[in-house]
Design an enzyme around this catalytic site. Structure first.
Site, PDB file in Angstrom:
ATOM      1  N   ASP A  38      29.396 -73.674 101.675  1.00 23.83           N
ATOM      2  CA  ASP A  38      29.960 -74.706 100.810  1.00 23.83           C
ATOM      3  C   ASP A  38      31.007 -75.522 101.572  1.00 23.83           C
ATOM      4  O   ASP A  38      31.559 -75.052 102.573  1.00 23.83           O
ATOM      5  CB  ASP A  38      30.607 -74.063  99.582  1.00 23.83           C
ATOM      6  CG  ASP A  38      29.590 -73.409  98.662  1.00 23.83           C
ATOM      7  OD1 ASP A  38      28.431 -73.852  98.671  1.00 23.83           O
ATOM      8  OD2 ASP A  38      29.961 -72.446  97.951  1.00 23.83           O
ATOM      9  N   TYR A  66      32.358 -61.977 106.025  1.00 25.21           N
ATOM     10  CA  TYR A  66      33.282 -63.028 105.584  1.00 25.21           C
ATOM     11  C   TYR A  66      34.693 -62.474 105.428  1.00 25.21           C
ATOM     12  O   TYR A  66      34.875 -61.291 105.102  1.00 25.21           O
ATOM     13  CB  TYR A  66      32.866 -63.575 104.215  1.00 25.21           C
ATOM     14  CG  TYR A  66      31.521 -64.231 104.147  1.00 25.21           C
ATOM     15  CD1 TYR A  66      31.386 -65.615 104.290  1.00 25.21           C
ATOM     16  CD2 TYR A  66      30.373 -63.485 103.898  1.00 25.21           C
ATOM     17  CE1 TYR A  66      30.154 -66.225 104.196  1.00 25.21           C
ATOM     18  CE2 TYR A  66      29.126 -64.093 103.803  1.00 25.21           C
ATOM     19  CZ  TYR A  66      29.025 -65.455 103.956  1.00 25.21           C
ATOM     20  OH  TYR A  66      27.792 -66.064 103.870  1.00 25.21           O
ATOM     21  N   ASP A  80      35.317 -71.181  92.299  1.00 24.54           N
ATOM     22  CA  ASP A  80      36.216 -71.386  93.435  1.00 24.54           C
ATOM     23  C   ASP A  80      37.247 -72.454  93.091  1.00 24.54           C
ATOM     24  O   ASP A  80      37.196 -73.086  92.023  1.00 24.54           O
ATOM     25  CB  ASP A  80      35.447 -71.735  94.717  1.00 24.54           C
ATOM     26  CG  ASP A  80      34.698 -73.053  94.637  1.00 24.54           C
ATOM     27  OD1 ASP A  80      35.115 -73.946  93.885  1.00 24.54           O
ATOM     28  OD2 ASP A  80      33.675 -73.192  95.341  1.00 24.54           O
ATOM     29  N   ARG A 172      31.573 -66.011  95.935  1.00 25.89           N
ATOM     30  CA  ARG A 172      32.231 -66.509  94.726  1.00 25.89           C
ATOM     31  C   ARG A 172      31.927 -65.622  93.521  1.00 25.89           C
ATOM     32  O   ARG A 172      32.807 -65.319  92.713  1.00 25.89           O
ATOM     33  CB  ARG A 172      31.770 -67.942  94.428  1.00 25.89           C
ATOM     34  CG  ARG A 172      32.348 -69.005  95.324  1.00 25.89           C
ATOM     35  CD  ARG A 172      31.817 -70.367  94.951  1.00 25.89           C
ATOM     36  NE  ARG A 172      30.422 -70.557  95.337  1.00 25.89           N
ATOM     37  CZ  ARG A 172      29.517 -71.196  94.604  1.00 25.89           C
ATOM     38  NH1 ARG A 172      29.834 -71.691  93.430  1.00 25.89           N
ATOM     39  NH2 ARG A 172      28.285 -71.363  95.050  1.00 25.89           N
TER      40      ARG A 172
END
Length: 285
Positions: A38, A66, A80, A172
């Site tokens: 994203d 991540y 988010d 997310r």
């Protein structure tokens, strides 16, 4: 031009923006990425160039790692910080121990419902397109694997975690679910992809660096398919087998089933897959 490039994507642009820049810089149309990041996210975006685009799905299937930041106390429609705040709670009493316990529940094989703001298609339409029209539909849960989920920091409602996940995992959604489990809300505020398969940020390049290297006719950022896919080597022994291989037909080999890097007279000629003692070219041959 063909091969693999490991990009360190900056914040604020889409994955397709990265492709647009590279098409202009490399003067090559056949470029594809191997797993969307994203605009909010930064970090590793593995890019396939030229004939190597045939292998994009293979790389997309690799596990990923991540570092994610999130904040407790509110939720947004996108899960988010870039979305619209839709609910808040003022009283947050989550201890470090409770947070660690909540994280432990999501390790292993889990079911995950993807967010409405995602590129998944339902009846030919992307979910985020429906979401922008104010339409929310029921999404089927997916099987994903959280190999590792560790708390790095927790202070003043702000949390930092490190997670290793399988293909198709939405960080997310993971954070949203953790917030629900803690009986509050949680919203992702930052995301950095630090690993894809065996690739880490050590071998990544910024778009600016690649532009400078191309100007200097320096292409060492481009990893060959031979070097990227570290399959076992197999030698095609004769002209008959070579002809079968290049024509997409099967030939007999005395090796176990699996994927291989294929050579003829010591020269790399492509990838192959062996099934029940028969070799056939695999996507790149």
């Amino acid at each position: 031009m063909e091969g693999i490039i490991v990009i360190d994507k900056p914040k604020g642009i889409t994955s397709f923006d990265v492709i647009r820049v590279l098409r202009r810089t490399l003067r090559e149309r056949r470029i594809g990425h191997t797993g969307t990041l994203d605009p909010l996210a930064t970090g590793i975006l593995v890019i396939c160039v030229g004939r190597a685009t045939k292998l994009a799905q293979d790389i997309e299937g690799y596990g990923k790692e991540y570092i994610a930041d999130f904040e407790l106390g509110y939720k947004t429609d996108t899960y988010d910080i870039e979305g619209k705040v839709v609910d808040t709670v003022s009283d947050i009493n989550v201890s470090r121990e409770e947070l660690v316990e909540a994280l432990s529940k999501y390790k292993g094989d889990i079911k995950q419902v993807p967010p409405m703001y995602s590129a998944i298609k339902v009846d030919g339409k992307k979910l985020y397109e429906l979401a922008r029209e104010g339409i929310e539909i029921e999404r089927k849960s997916r099987d994903v694997t959280i190999s590792s989920l560790e708390l790095l920091d927790y202070s003043n409602k702000k949390v930092k975690i490190d997670c290793e996940v399988s293909k198709g995992t939405y960080i997310r959604s993971l954070i949203y679910d953790i917030g629900e489990d803690l009986k509050t809300f949680a919203t992702m505020t930052d995301l950095r992809r630090t690993r894809v398969g065996e690739e880490t940020l050590d071998r990544s390049y910024t778009l600016e660096t690649i532009e400078q290297m191309v100007e200097n006719k320096e292409l060492s950022f481009l990893i060959s398919v031979e070097d990227y896919f570290q399959f076992t080597k197999i030698e095609i022994p004769d002209e008959k087998s070579l002809k079968l291989y290049v024509n997409g037909q099967r030939s007999k080999v005395d090796v176990t089933s699996g994927k291989y890097r294929v050579y003829n007279s010591g020269k790399f000629i492509g990838l192959g897959e062996v099934t029940n003692g028969l070799l056939k070219g695999y996507k790149y041959y």
